[in-house]
Design a protein around this motif. Structure first.
Motif, short mmCIF file in Angstrom:
data_model
loop_
_atom_site.label_atom_id
_atom_site.label_comp_id
_atom_site.label_asym_id
_atom_site.label_seq_id
_atom_site.Cartn_x
_atom_site.Cartn_y
_atom_site.Cartn_z
N TRP A 136 -25.09 21.07 -31.85
CA TRP A 136 -25.20 22.48 -31.50
C TRP A 136 -25.33 22.68 -30.00
CZ3 TRP A 136 -24.68 27.08 -34.09
CH2 TRP A 136 -24.46 26.97 -35.46
N ALA A 137 -25.50 21.59 -29.28
CA ALA A 137 -25.62 21.70 -27.83
C ALA A 137 -24.23 21.93 -27.21
CB ALA A 137 -26.21 20.41 -27.28
N SER A 138 -24.22 22.37 -25.95
CA SER A 138 -22.95 22.51 -25.24
C SER A 138 -22.32 21.14 -25.06
CB SER A 138 -23.18 23.15 -23.87
OG SER A 138 -23.64 24.46 -24.03
N PRO A 139 -21.00 21.07 -24.92
CA PRO A 139 -20.35 19.75 -24.81
C PRO A 139 -20.78 18.99 -23.57
CG PRO A 139 -18.73 21.50 -25.16
CD PRO A 139 -20.03 22.18 -24.91
N ASP A 140 -20.92 17.69 -23.73
CA ASP A 140 -21.21 16.82 -22.59
C ASP A 140 -19.86 16.22 -22.15
OD1 ASP A 140 -21.87 14.89 -20.82
OD2 ASP A 140 -23.00 13.64 -22.22
N PHE A 141 -19.38 16.70 -21.04
CA PHE A 141 -18.03 16.33 -20.62
C PHE A 141 -17.96 14.95 -19.96
CE2 PHE A 141 -17.59 20.89 -21.15
CZ PHE A 141 -16.42 20.95 -21.87
N HIS A 142 -19.05 14.19 -20.08
CA HIS A 142 -18.95 12.81 -19.61
C HIS A 142 -18.39 11.90 -20.70
CE1 HIS A 142 -21.96 14.51 -16.84
NE2 HIS A 142 -21.31 13.78 -15.98
N ARG A 145 -13.64 15.26 -22.78
CA ARG A 145 -12.72 15.41 -21.65
C ARG A 145 -11.33 15.80 -22.18
NH1 ARG A 145 -13.66 16.75 -16.70
NH2 ARG A 145 -15.58 15.89 -16.00
N GLU A 193 -11.33 19.35 -23.04
CA GLU A 193 -11.19 20.11 -21.80
C GLU A 193 -9.71 20.14 -21.37
OE1 GLU A 193 -13.11 18.24 -18.56
OE2 GLU A 193 -13.33 20.08 -17.43
N VAL A 222 -7.31 23.35 -20.78
CA VAL A 222 -6.56 23.62 -19.54
C VAL A 222 -5.07 23.72 -19.85
CG1 VAL A 222 -5.90 22.63 -17.31
CG2 VAL A 222 -8.29 22.56 -18.02
N LEU A 280 -12.50 28.98 -27.54
CA LEU A 280 -12.94 28.23 -26.36
C LEU A 280 -14.40 28.56 -26.01
CD1 LEU A 280 -11.92 26.31 -24.12
CD2 LEU A 280 -11.34 28.30 -22.78
N VAL A 281 -14.73 29.85 -26.08
CA VAL A 281 -16.12 30.26 -25.81
C VAL A 281 -17.06 29.60 -26.82
CG1 VAL A 281 -17.71 32.22 -25.84
CG2 VAL A 281 -15.51 32.43 -24.69
N LEU A 317 -17.49 25.95 -26.00
CA LEU A 317 -18.33 25.71 -24.82
C LEU A 317 -19.80 25.96 -25.15
CD1 LEU A 317 -16.25 27.27 -21.91
CD2 LEU A 317 -16.63 24.86 -22.38
N TRP A 318 -20.03 26.89 -26.04
CA TRP A 318 -21.39 27.20 -26.47
C TRP A 318 -21.96 26.03 -27.28
CZ3 TRP A 318 -25.31 30.40 -25.65
CH2 TRP A 318 -26.30 30.52 -26.62
N SER A 319 -21.14 25.55 -28.19
CA SER A 319 -21.63 24.50 -29.08
C SER A 319 -20.51 23.52 -29.40
CB SER A 319 -22.14 25.15 -30.37
OG SER A 319 -22.42 24.17 -31.31
N SER A 323 -23.46 17.98 -17.74
CA SER A 323 -22.58 19.13 -17.97
C SER A 323 -23.43 20.39 -18.11
CB SER A 323 -21.78 18.91 -19.26
OG SER A 323 -20.91 17.82 -19.11
N HIS A 383 -26.47 27.25 -23.26
CA HIS A 383 -27.61 27.90 -23.91
C HIS A 383 -28.64 28.34 -22.86
CE1 HIS A 383 -26.50 26.57 -28.03
NE2 HIS A 383 -25.83 25.69 -27.32
#
Lengths: 513, 510
Positions: A255-261, A266, A269, A273, A297-298, A301-303, B238, B242
């Motif tokens: 449920w967290a925002s994406p970790d783009f590492h 990626r 992402e 794009v 997309l929103v 990014l939220w979750s 990142s 929230h």
């Protein structure tokens, strides 16, 4: 006459080639969609499915020793029952295969959710499918997301046909939503997609008002049929509670925002794009496509949990606008030798794709054998540790992380020995806080253990809980070297814990589970 | 622009500020750069690349003349100048005034998680200035673009972020060349693009004029390639949507996407800047400032296009405006009032905060450092990563050493991973601390490490305040010479205030 026949032949061979590309990509996607029981939630769903099959849907949360804060809503009951049936019939491998095929069919259906007149090319369709498949692969598996992904694709397909003027197609929606509402909460997103399309999409038909009437009626019927579930209208309240409950965010990492590492995010992402670039270079998206794409997309990014939703919504758009952008921007500028190869070459190309896909499926099929499933379970879940606990501490309360809590619910479906698992909306904030106090070693973590009467734990041998419990005088009862877990036990009540030396990983001198 | 002053001014929240300040003082005192760091007992042998030496000297010089308040003022102005560059770059395309104002305000709010007195603000300003110079050159030509060359000499000595400036120019060149090949609309004349290429070569060459020579170019990529930094340091994570402070950035990004989709008209260089900086900002929160610098004028341009379209469609009648004198008078009064509000509620309060104050005692181990400063002998302190800079500034002059501080490249990935293992209390944490030669552990209260040490019989708690707690190994309690813990503080002392606020909070919670 000869020219017309030639064109007809060319069109037919193009359609065949396109179908070949799509089927080839779908077969290839089985490599990522057929997965072992990687999603830890599958275990408690499986346990619940067995429970429902034998006793009906439980009125209360059935596995945890914590008092449930909210009424139990087994919203995925139908999937749980089916899952238990499939696993009972053919083991974990069959469940992996079935849900993998369902997800692959979802991508196939999404690729077909394009207006036929757009003539999206096979390579763009296959590319969009593979890209979306890989992006979504970390979230789908043996879970409700795979089914929802298929259902969203089915909705998109039906709406694409409706936009072409086939108003009758919309009557597939009500039965689809009837099933979907008993499988996953994401059915609400499906209803939103239909409603948005009804408001914004253009229809290629002279009597568009009548066509919209059909869709409105189908939408109304779908909403009514979603009420046919064990909880009636209460299901919607459950959906809203689930979405807004902070305990969910606390207990559920996705449920967290994406970790783009991480590489696959990626890729998400990159897909985002690419979609925007294709919109801009292809003459612009249809309003409905822009709205759905941006909304997905929103949400993603939220979750992170919605990344798969974005992938499936983006799939037909990438194929459609990719084809258009290529025709507008690139095709006029490249020399003729780089243009579309002859039909025979294309047939060879997609034949090759199917061959690669088939080879990959054969290789992947090894993963769904009973031996592979058992090996996966032993290495990714504390199987031996749970065996030890079953033998030595029957019916005693256990601490474990919420991820392993689901597996332990499967191993100990009776006796209520589990603390929490990934069902935050039922446990509520207080339980989530109690759990996170121990898990994150917050102030008062020892008190929670004492108050809840927890005297045993199954944790990773490198975890902070293992170190912390060791400092309280807990001893390592056994070590499961395959899953790298330890069973730890509190000193007997009334005894003073011995002054412990530092804990090592793996714990020195402890017996194997 | 006046409103945008509000979010760019604050007290010092950047934990690295303190060691930069101390490093600047040491450079001035020694009359040269330091080869190794004087702050740690763990990586004292590592070569120290002081890539921000000029900024550090600037910090020290400003601090000696006007205290922390002067630094706060100067860096607020620097950040604001960055926003001014965005305005000037956007104005080159003659945008709609409403879009211009709204865009700048959104940019100022979107960058809020990053703004504040920190070296990165210099990079933000110089990035915005570079992009302004490049855009002006591509639109109008002229020789002013060559002013970037001396700018890069300065920049490469101020902050390793100069690589972003070089990257921006290179990206724009690639976009213009590719756009030309694809016959993309609104491309720049090829002569100007060629000149820009020569400017890039010159800027790259002169950026090596710094104490570290050409090595500075490779150094700039170190942090981007460090797995430990990307994983462990919060600012490299990142964005978490929230968190409400990140939402304006999300709004800027999503509305930009929507505008591009609606307008369907975007310069090649704008497309490249949007795509690359969006990717960077998705990777790390700290790159939001770069995203703001690169894309705000694009957002304003796109919004202007949309408003133009809407105006053409609606063909609205122009409303009658009041007289010029009235408008000038109203505008002046409004701006004056805003400046006064800004100065009274943001600037002056931020400038007045001194290091030994409650505001800083709530964020940094001010009280614990004061206690440790009374110790009869220098100590080796196992500390929290974000507090190493403060402790280095407060205690290094006594000879105290810290385990770790905010120059992550100097620390190196192995130390960062070892430190992370200890803070997450993985098995072996105890021996890692002991084997490093640590005398005392000073950590934040209510952290996993502090709570486990509290439960452990092998560690003894020797100090506690509402922010920090200290432990020594139980077998070394007599060896480690510590000062007595103050039973009370004079009235009005920040440590007394900190204690009383903590007591109030506890009472409220109960």
């Amino acid at each position: 006459m000869v020219a017309v026949e030639g064109m007809e032949h060319e069109r037919r061979s193009e359609a065949v080639a396109r179908l070949g590309w799509i089927i080839g990509a779908a077969v290839l996607l089985l490599v990522v969609t057929v997965q072992p029981f990687a999603d830890a939630n599958v275990w408690w769903h499986l346990a619940l499915g067995r429970l429902i099959t034998s006793h009906g849907i439980p009125a209360q949360e059935p596995f945890s020793f914590l008092p449930a804060a909210h009424p139990w809503v087994g919203q995925q009951w139908l999937l749980d029952v089916l899952l238990a049936g499939v696993v009972g019939a053919g083991g974990a491998g069959l469940a992996s295969a079935v849900l993998g095929v369902v997800a692959a069919c979802g991508f196939l259906l999404a690729a077909l959710a394009i207006p036929r007149v757009s003539h999206a090319t096979g390579p763009w369709l296959a590319f969009a499918m593979v890209l979306s498949g890989v992006v979504a692969s970390r979230l789908i598996g043996v879970n409700a997301e795979a089914v929802s992904l298929f259902a969203v694709a089915a909705v998109l397909y039906v709406l694409a046909r409706w936009r072409e003027g086939r108003a009758g197609a919309v009557w597939i929606l009500p039965p689809l939503f009837l099933v979907w509402a008993n499988v996953d909460t994401l059915f609400a997103v499906g209803l939103l997609i239909v409603a948005t399309t009804l408001l914004l999409a253009s229809v290629s038909r002279s009597d568009s008002a009548a066509s919209r009437g059909h869709l409105a009626a189908a939408l109304a019927a779908s909403v009514l049929l979603t009420l046919v579930n064990p909880y009636g209208p209460g299901l919607y309240a459950s959906v809203i509670t689930t979405a807004a409950d902070p305990a969910i965010a606390q207990l559920t990492a996705s449920w967290a925002s994406p970790d783009f590492h991480t590489w696959w995010l990626r890729l998400f992402e990159a897909e985002g794009v690419l979609l925007v670039v294709l919109w801009a270079t292809s003459g612009g998206p249809a309003p409905i496509d822009a709205v759905l794409g941006i909304a997905a997309l929103v949400a993603a990014l939220w979750s992170e949990a919605y990344v798969a939703l974005f992938a499936i919504i983006a799939l037909p758009q990438i194929a459609l606008y990719g084809t258009r952008a290529w025709r507008l921007q690139v095709a006029p500028r490249v020399s003729s030798r780089f243009r579309v190869p002859p039909a025979r070459a294309r047939l060879l190309l997609f034949g090759g794709l199917i061959a690669v896909g088939a080879a990959a499926v054969v290789a992947g099929a090894r993963q769904v054998t009973p031996a592979a499933a058992a090996s996966y379970e032993a290495s990714h879940y504390p199987m031996a540790a749970a065996d030890y606990v079953a033998a030595h501490y029957p019916d005693q309360r256990l601490y474990s992380t919420d991820t392993w809590g689901g597996y332990l619910a499967y191993r100990f479906p009776t006796g209520r020995v589990v603390l929490v698992y990934d069902q935050g909306s039922t446990f509520g904030d207080a339980a989530a806080q109690s759990y996170t106090k121990i898990h994150l070693l917050q102030n008062g973590w020892e008190k929670v253990l004492r108050d809840d009467g927890i005297a045993h734990a199954i944790v990773l041998d490198t975890s902070q809980e293992a170190s912390a419990l060791h400092e309280l005088g807990w001893v390592v009862a056994c070590h499961d070297s395959v899953s790298r877990s330890v069973v730890m036990s509190a000193p007997p009540p009334g005894t003073t814990p011995a002054a412990a030396g530092p804990l090592t990983a793996p714990p020195a001198g402890s017996p194997a589970c | 622009m006046v409103l945008s002053l509000l979010p760019v001014t604050s007290i010092i929240h950047d934990p690295d500020f303190w060691w930069h300040l101390r490093a600047g003082q040491l450079i001035l005192a020694h009359g040269g750069l330091l080869a190794t760091d004087p702050f740690t007992y763990t990586v004292a042998s590592h070569h120290w690349t002081m890539h921000e030496w000029l900024s550090e000297v600037l910090y020290a010089a400003l601090q000696s003349r006007g205290g922390l308040g002067l630094i706060v003022l100067v860096l607020s102005i620097v950040t604001w100048l960055g926003l001014l560059c965005l305005l000037l770059r956007a104005a080159l395309r003659r945008p709609n005034a409403f879009a211009l104002g709204l865009g700048l305000l959104l940019a100022a709010v979107a960058g809020y998680p990053i703004w504040g007195p920190r070296v990165q603000m210099i990079t933000f300003f110089l990035s915005a200035l570079t992009l302004l110079a490049v855009e002006r050159h591509l639109l109008r030509g002229g020789r002013a673009i060559w002013l970037l060359v001396p700018l890069f000499v300065l920049w490469s000595n101020l902050h390793s972020g100069f690589i972003i400036g070089l990257g921006f120019i290179a990206l724009i060149l690639i976009a213009e060349v590719s756009g030309g090949w694809l016959h993309w609309r609104d491309g720049a004349p090829s002569g100007r693009v060629r000149t820009l290429f020569y400017v890039l070569l010159a800027c790259t060459a002169v950026s090596m004029i710094n104490p570290n020579g050409p090595a500075i170019l490779a150094y700039a990529f170190l942090t981007q390639g460090s797995g430990a930094q990307q994983t462990l340091i919060l600012e490299w994570h990142s964005p978490d949507f929230h968190d409400w402070v990140v939402l304006p950035f999300g709004i800027l990004l999503i509305t930009l996407i929507a505008l591009i989709a609606v307008n369907r008209r975007l310069r090649a260089r704008d497309a490249a800047l949007v795509a690359v900086t969006a990717a960077l900002s998705m990777q790390s929160v700290r790159h939001i400032a770069i995203f703001v610098a690169a894309t705000t004028p694009v957002w304003i341009d796109q919004t202007s296009m949309l408003l133009q379209k809407m105006r053409t469609r609606s063909a609205a009648r122009r409303p009658q405006r009041p007289s010029l004198q009235f408008r000038v008078f109203t505008f002046s009064v409004l701006m004056g009032a805003l400046v006064i509000v800004y100065a009274s509620i943001r600037l002056l309060p931020a400038m007045r905060v001194v290091p030994n104050s409650l505001a800083y005692a709530r964020e940094y181990p001010v009280c614990a450092a004061r206690w440790l400063a009374q110790a009869p002998e220098p100590l080796k302190i196992f500390n929290q990563y974000g507090e190493g800079g403060y402790l280095a500034d407060a205690l290094s002059s006594r000879g105290d050493k810290v385990y770790i501080f905010g120059d992550a490249a100097l620390m190196g990935d192995p130390l960062l991973y070892t430190y992370a293992g200890v803070t997450s209390v993985q098995p072996g944490w105890d021996s890692t601390i002991r084997e490093s030669g640590t005398d005392i552990v000073l950590f934040d209260t209510a952290t996993p490490l502090a709570n486990v040490m509290e439960a452990s019989t092998r560690w003894v708690k020797v100090y506690e305040d509402p922010l920090s707690v200290a432990f020594v190994p139980s077998n070394r309690v007599r060896d480690v010479k510590l000062p007595p813990v103050p039973a009370s503080y004079p009235r009005g002392d920040p440590c007394a205030q900190l204690r009383s606020t903590a007591v109030d909070t506890t009472a409220q919670n109960q």
